[in-house]
Design a protein around this motif. Structure first.
Motif, PDB file in Angstrom:
ATOM      1  N   GLY A 126       0.789  -1.224   0.000  1.00  0.00           N
ATOM      2  CA  GLY A 126       0.000   0.000   0.000  1.00  0.00           C
ATOM      3  C   GLY A 126       0.820   1.272   0.000  1.00  0.00           C
ATOM      4  N   ALA A 127       1.901   1.304   0.744  1.00  0.00           N
ATOM      5  CA  ALA A 127       2.699   2.520   0.873  1.00  0.00           C
ATOM      6  C   ALA A 127       3.530   2.820  -0.367  1.00  0.00           C
ATOM      7  CB  ALA A 127       3.615   2.410   2.088  1.00  0.00           C
ATOM      8  N   ASP A 128       3.602   1.891  -1.311  1.00  0.00           N
ATOM      9  CA  ASP A 128       4.302   2.116  -2.578  1.00  0.00           C
ATOM     10  C   ASP A 128       3.289   2.608  -3.592  1.00  0.00           C
ATOM     11  OD1 ASP A 128       5.657   2.055  -4.973  1.00  0.00           O
ATOM     12  OD2 ASP A 128       6.409   0.007  -4.751  1.00  0.00           O
ATOM     13  N   ILE A 129       3.348   3.875  -3.949  1.00  0.00           N
ATOM     14  CA  ILE A 129       2.319   4.468  -4.798  1.00  0.00           C
ATOM     15  C   ILE A 129       2.258   3.821  -6.173  1.00  0.00           C
ATOM     16  CG2 ILE A 129       3.749   6.295  -5.826  1.00  0.00           C
ATOM     17  CD1 ILE A 129       1.300   8.186  -5.342  1.00  0.00           C
ATOM     18  N   GLY A 130       3.329   3.191  -6.605  1.00  0.00           N
ATOM     19  CA  GLY A 130       3.346   2.554  -7.910  1.00  0.00           C
ATOM     20  C   GLY A 130       2.981   1.087  -7.884  1.00  0.00           C
ATOM     21  N   ALA A 131       2.729   0.538  -6.699  1.00  0.00           N
ATOM     22  CA  ALA A 131       2.458  -0.896  -6.577  1.00  0.00           C
ATOM     23  C   ALA A 131       0.967  -1.169  -6.727  1.00  0.00           C
ATOM     24  CB  ALA A 131       2.953  -1.423  -5.242  1.00  0.00           C
ATOM     25  N   GLY A 132       0.659  -2.387  -7.140  1.00  0.00           N
ATOM     26  CA  GLY A 132      -0.732  -2.805  -7.255  1.00  0.00           C
ATOM     27  C   GLY A 132      -1.246  -2.700  -8.672  1.00  0.00           C
ATOM     28  N   ILE A 133      -2.214  -3.554  -9.000  1.00  0.00           N
ATOM     29  CA  ILE A 133      -2.789  -3.559 -10.347  1.00  0.00           C
ATOM     30  C   ILE A 133      -4.223  -3.058 -10.341  1.00  0.00           C
ATOM     31  CG2 ILE A 133      -1.296  -5.423 -11.117  1.00  0.00           C
ATOM     32  CD1 ILE A 133      -3.684  -7.324 -10.770  1.00  0.00           C
ATOM     33  N   GLY A 134      -4.685  -2.564  -9.203  1.00  0.00           N
ATOM     34  CA  GLY A 134      -6.024  -2.013  -9.079  1.00  0.00           C
ATOM     35  C   GLY A 134      -6.111  -1.240  -7.787  1.00  0.00           C
ATOM     36  N   LEU A 135      -7.323  -1.039  -7.307  1.00  0.00           N
ATOM     37  CA  LEU A 135      -7.526  -0.194  -6.131  1.00  0.00           C
ATOM     38  C   LEU A 135      -8.396  -0.898  -5.094  1.00  0.00           C
ATOM     39  CD1 LEU A 135      -8.152   3.049  -8.171  1.00  0.00           C
ATOM     40  CD2 LEU A 135      -6.222   2.696  -6.619  1.00  0.00           C
ATOM     41  N   SER A 136      -7.875  -0.975  -3.875  1.00  0.00           N
ATOM     42  CA  SER A 136      -8.597  -1.503  -2.726  1.00  0.00           C
ATOM     43  C   SER A 136      -9.075  -0.304  -1.912  1.00  0.00           C
ATOM     44  CB  SER A 136      -7.669  -2.397  -1.892  1.00  0.00           C
ATOM     45  OG  SER A 136      -8.225  -2.682  -0.637  1.00  0.00           O
ATOM     46  N   VAL A 137     -10.386  -0.171  -1.750  1.00  0.00           N
ATOM     47  CA  VAL A 137     -10.973   1.079  -1.244  1.00  0.00           C
ATOM     48  C   VAL A 137     -11.622   0.875   0.116  1.00  0.00           C
ATOM     49  CG1 VAL A 137     -12.604   2.945  -1.735  1.00  0.00           C
ATOM     50  CG2 VAL A 137     -11.401   1.798  -3.616  1.00  0.00           C
ATOM     51  N   THR A 138     -11.184   1.646   1.097  1.00  0.00           N
ATOM     52  CA  THR A 138     -11.834   1.644   2.399  1.00  0.00           C
ATOM     53  C   THR A 138     -12.802   2.827   2.484  1.00  0.00           C
ATOM     54  OG1 THR A 138     -11.441   1.361   4.762  1.00  0.00           O
ATOM     55  CG2 THR A 138     -10.130   3.053   3.656  1.00  0.00           C
ATOM     56  N   ALA A 139     -13.555   2.891   3.590  1.00  0.00           N
ATOM     57  CA  ALA A 139     -14.590   3.911   3.737  1.00  0.00           C
ATOM     58  C   ALA A 139     -14.143   5.022   4.669  1.00  0.00           C
ATOM     59  CB  ALA A 139     -15.882   3.279   4.262  1.00  0.00           C
ATOM     60  N   ALA A 140     -14.403   6.253   4.248  1.00  0.00           N
ATOM     61  CA  ALA A 140     -14.111   7.433   5.064  1.00  0.00           C
ATOM     62  C   ALA A 140     -15.409   8.056   5.552  1.00  0.00           C
ATOM     63  CB  ALA A 140     -13.319   8.459   4.254  1.00  0.00           C
ATOM     64  N   THR A 141     -15.302   8.816   6.638  1.00  0.00           N
ATOM     65  CA  THR A 141     -16.447   9.527   7.190  1.00  0.00           C
ATOM     66  C   THR A 141     -16.473  10.965   6.683  1.00  0.00           C
ATOM     67  OG1 THR A 141     -15.250  10.388   9.110  1.00  0.00           O
ATOM     68  CG2 THR A 141     -16.184   8.169   9.296  1.00  0.00           C
ATOM     69  N   TYR A 142     -17.586  11.642   6.953  1.00  0.00           N
ATOM     70  CA  TYR A 142     -17.705  13.060   6.586  1.00  0.00           C
ATOM     71  C   TYR A 142     -16.558  13.874   7.169  1.00  0.00           C
ATOM     72  CZ  TYR A 142     -19.785  17.745   6.265  1.00  0.00           C
ATOM     73  OH  TYR A 142     -20.013  19.070   5.995  1.00  0.00           O
ATOM     74  N   ASN A 145      -8.968   9.918 -21.230  1.00  0.00           N
ATOM     75  CA  ASN A 145      -7.596   9.779 -21.717  1.00  0.00           C
ATOM     76  C   ASN A 145      -7.292   8.304 -21.944  1.00  0.00           C
ATOM     77  OD1 ASN A 145      -4.876   9.954 -22.307  1.00  0.00           O
ATOM     78  ND2 ASN A 145      -4.464  11.507 -20.743  1.00  0.00           N
ATOM     79  N   PRO A 146      -7.747   7.746 -23.070  1.00  0.00           N
ATOM     80  CA  PRO A 146      -7.575   6.304 -23.310  1.00  0.00           C
ATOM     81  C   PRO A 146      -6.127   5.881 -23.499  1.00  0.00           C
ATOM     82  CG  PRO A 146      -8.438   7.412 -25.265  1.00  0.00           C
ATOM     83  CD  PRO A 146      -8.474   8.411 -24.158  1.00  0.00           C
ATOM     84  N   ASP A 147      -5.201   6.825 -23.602  1.00  0.00           N
ATOM     85  CA  ASP A 147      -3.793   6.474 -23.764  1.00  0.00           C
ATOM     86  C   ASP A 147      -3.137   6.083 -22.439  1.00  0.00           C
ATOM     87  OD1 ASP A 147      -3.975   7.109 -26.479  1.00  0.00           O
ATOM     88  OD2 ASP A 147      -3.510   9.211 -26.100  1.00  0.00           O
ATOM     89  N   LEU A 148      -3.806   6.330 -21.321  1.00  0.00           N
ATOM     90  CA  LEU A 148      -3.205   6.017 -20.019  1.00  0.00           C
ATOM     91  C   LEU A 148      -3.337   4.525 -19.722  1.00  0.00           C
ATOM     92  CD1 LEU A 148      -4.496   8.946 -17.773  1.00  0.00           C
ATOM     93  CD2 LEU A 148      -2.241   8.689 -18.816  1.00  0.00           C
ATOM     94  N   PRO A 149      -2.247   3.843 -19.396  1.00  0.00           N
ATOM     95  CA  PRO A 149      -2.342   2.440 -18.974  1.00  0.00           C
ATOM     96  C   PRO A 149      -2.941   2.341 -17.574  1.00  0.00           C
ATOM     97  CG  PRO A 149      -0.078   3.212 -18.828  1.00  0.00           C
ATOM     98  CD  PRO A 149      -0.860   4.320 -19.468  1.00  0.00           C
ATOM     99  N   VAL A 150      -3.342   1.131 -17.202  1.00  0.00           N
ATOM    100  CA  VAL A 150      -4.005   0.924 -15.911  1.00  0.00           C
ATOM    101  C   VAL A 150      -3.151   1.429 -14.757  1.00  0.00           C
ATOM    102  CG1 VAL A 150      -4.790  -0.828 -14.279  1.00  0.00           C
ATOM    103  CG2 VAL A 150      -5.439  -0.987 -16.676  1.00  0.00           C
ATOM    104  N   ARG A 151      -1.873   1.082 -14.740  1.00  0.00           N
ATOM    105  CA  ARG A 151      -1.030   1.496 -13.614  1.00  0.00           C
ATOM    106  C   ARG A 151      -0.943   3.016 -13.506  1.00  0.00           C
ATOM    107  NH1 ARG A 151       1.837  -2.247 -10.716  1.00  0.00           N
ATOM    108  NH2 ARG A 151       2.016  -4.354 -11.613  1.00  0.00           N
TER     109      ARG A 151
END
Length: 561
Positions: free
Chosen positions: A309-325, A411-417
């Motif tokens: 998680g702490a590596d901004i370039g790592a991962g092939i998608g997004l794992s999303v937690t919930a935030a409050t107001y 921007n369809p030219d952007l890759p997933v990462r």
């Protein structure tokens, strides 16, 4: 583009609306077995035939989805044999890459605790986390979606939703459905995919792409985006088939608001389906756990693996937690090194109950409204009671998926990462801070994300050269044009320079001449060997570093003697 007024529903208030939270469909224990076996062979028709033949030889029969694109076949063990033992036996057969017992995941929403189902006071009350006057769709405003909509309204964006189906007759969703697909296998003909007896899928789909600007109800995060809804029974094969089908239908992003507890290795079938989608440039988004745990389970932990998680370039998608107001992690939400970022999934806790976010509900009673402790989460907007309030990471994830689809379509030219990194980089977090275990890289800021995507030029420039003999012996006159096209809505960086290549056709190709000139220069005379022939090509370089490919086609010219 001029700023547009928000839909009436967005400007509505929470005053007078009592809110409750949804319950989970299963206990906090691990995913439940389905009794079937997921078989993986080589992708393609030949692999599928081999898998069927091996299963038949082992006394097994087809019993669920077949997805030849990833070599997936679903079978049932012979009577009297456990799925685990049958899977081990089948895994050794020729042509079989893997065989494993199938399990069924559970939806991501708040645990079914009675204390979480007490009525929530109105906004502005002393016990409410929301100040008086808070707009109805405060998550969209706090995540800066209106700024994103000024850049793109998402007309080309397509969001895949793998969930419990959708109420296809709902006015928020009926005009937004590109496809509704049943991935539950046989035995469900009496409940069509265009219905949603659970309610979870309708709510999630509306948070992503509810009809906007129609003066009715709510607006979806993706504004004018469209939906591919895959109705799943949450089994491994069904989920894998859903991911592949949504990918094949052109989804820019796929939302998965479900998961398990991570107590067993992730399904090989789902792993393969995720790779299939990733390599076809789909941004995958999964809800983190709806429990305050470090293990998010799959598919979330496949997209953002443990420790990454702490590596901004790592991962092939997004794992999303919930935030409050208030900008904190929700007390019920997952945290730790598998978290990519957060989005608003609850206002916070008031009167001991999480205060949910509003979305569409089916017209018929939902799972949340039935049972021994029914919620009071249904509400009406302008007299229409087909809306409700749910809290959870399930509600946070579709807002991220819609943003990812906006970015990919713009921007369809952007890759997933690049998209994954961009959403992390533009998230809102305290000044000077980076990743945190509670919120990952911060809380989604759709406006900043879309604006950043619009400023990234990944498309190569173009050029065209014309050549003719010069007016003097041994001189070639070259003229050219160049340009830097970009997708609509993306700012082109502009051509920096043009490289000219003169390759001898009658001599040593190692003597090829290359000349680099500023983009402002449009013509030049080049001294060459008198009477020799040359293949002339051009290649442009833009200010973002994109370089045109040196094409095979060339202009042939002979230098005068």
């Amino acid at each position: 583009m001029a700023r547009r007024a928000l839909p009436t529903a967005v400007a509505g208030l929470l005053l007078g609306i009592a809110l409750l939270v949804a319950a989970t469909t299963a206990s906090a224990a691990g995913a439940q077995p389905t009794g079937r076996i997921v078989v993986l062979s080589e992708p393609g028709a030949a692999g599928a035939r081999a898998a069927r033949a091996a299963a038949a030889s082992a006394g097994m029969r087809a019993a669920g989805p077949v997805v030849p694109q990833i070599g997936l076949t679903t079978v049932r063990a012979p009577r009297g044999e456990s799925p685990a033992r049958a899977a081990r036996r089948l895994a050794t057969a020729p042509g079989i890459g893997a065989a494993e017992p199938e399990r069924r995941m559970r939806l991501r929403d708040v645990p079914d605790d009675p204390g979480l189902h007490l009525p929530e006071p109105v906004a502005g009350a002393a016990v409410s986390p929301l100040p008086a006057g808070t707009p109805l769709q405060w998550p969209l405003l706090r995540s800066n979606f209106p700024a994103a909509w000024e850049i793109t309204r998402g007309e080309r964006a397509l969001v895949g939703v793998v969930d419990t189906g959708v109420d296809a007759s709902h006015p928020e969703l009926a005009p937004k459905l590109a496809a509704v697909v049943d991935q539950r296998g046989s035995g469900h003909a009496n409940v069509p995919p265009s219905s949603d007896e659970d309610g979870h899928g309708t709510h999630v789909a509306s948070l992503a792409c509810a009809a906007a600007g129609n003066a009715v109800g709510i607006a979806g995060a993706g504004r004018d985006c469209r939906l591919v809804v895959e109705k799943t029974d949450l089994s491994d094969a069904s989920i894998a088939a859903s991911i592949v089908d949504a990918t094949d239908r052109g989804a820019h992003a796929i939302n998965m608001s479900f998961g398990d507890d991570g107590s067993r290795p992730a399904s090989a079938a789902i792993r393969r389906a995720i790779r299939y989608a990733y390599h076809r440039r789909v941004v995958l988004v999964a809800a983190a756990a709806d429990e305050p745990v470090r293990e998010q389970g799959d598919p979330a932990n496949l997209l953002q693996p443990t420790g990454s998680g702490a590596d901004i370039g790592a991962g092939i998608g997004l794992s999303v937690t919930a935030a409050t107001y208030g900008g904190a992690r929700a007390s019920f939400a997952g945290f730790g090194s598998q978290i990519s970022l957060a989005a608003y999934g609850t206002a916070g806790v008031g009167a001991s109950s999480p205060l949910g976010v509003v979305g569409a509900f089916p017209s018929s009673p939902t799972r949340f409204e039935q049972g021994t402790v029914p919620c009071r989460c249904r509400t009406a907007i302008a007299g229409d009671s087909r809306y409700g309030y749910l809290a959870g990471t399930s509600m946070a994830a579709p807002q991220v998926a819609a943003t990812a689809a906006l970015v990919r379509a713009l921007n369809p030219d952007l890759p997933v990462r690049a998209v994954v990194r961009l959403l992390k980089r533009t998230a809102t977090r305290p000044a000077g801070s980076g990743w945190s275990a509670d919120l990952g890289w911060g809380i989604l800021d759709a406006g900043r994300a879309v604006a950043a995507a619009a400023a990234i030029d990944r498309r190569a420039p173009v050029s065209q050269v014309r050549a003719q003999p010069g007016t003097r012996s041994g001189v070639v006159a070259l003229r050219w044009t160049s340009g830097d096209p970009a997708p609509a809505g993306v700012v082109a960086s502009g051509v920096r320079s043009v490289e000219l290549s003169l390759e001898p056709l009658d001599g040593d190709k190692r003597e090829t001449r290359r000349i680099v000139l500023r983009a402002s220069v449009r013509a030049t005379n080049v001294g060459v060997t008198p009477g020799a022939r040359y293949a002339v090509r051009s290649r442009a370089l833009d200010r973002a570093g994109n370089r045109e490919r040196l094409g095979r086609d060339a202009v042939v010219v002979r230098a005068p003697r």
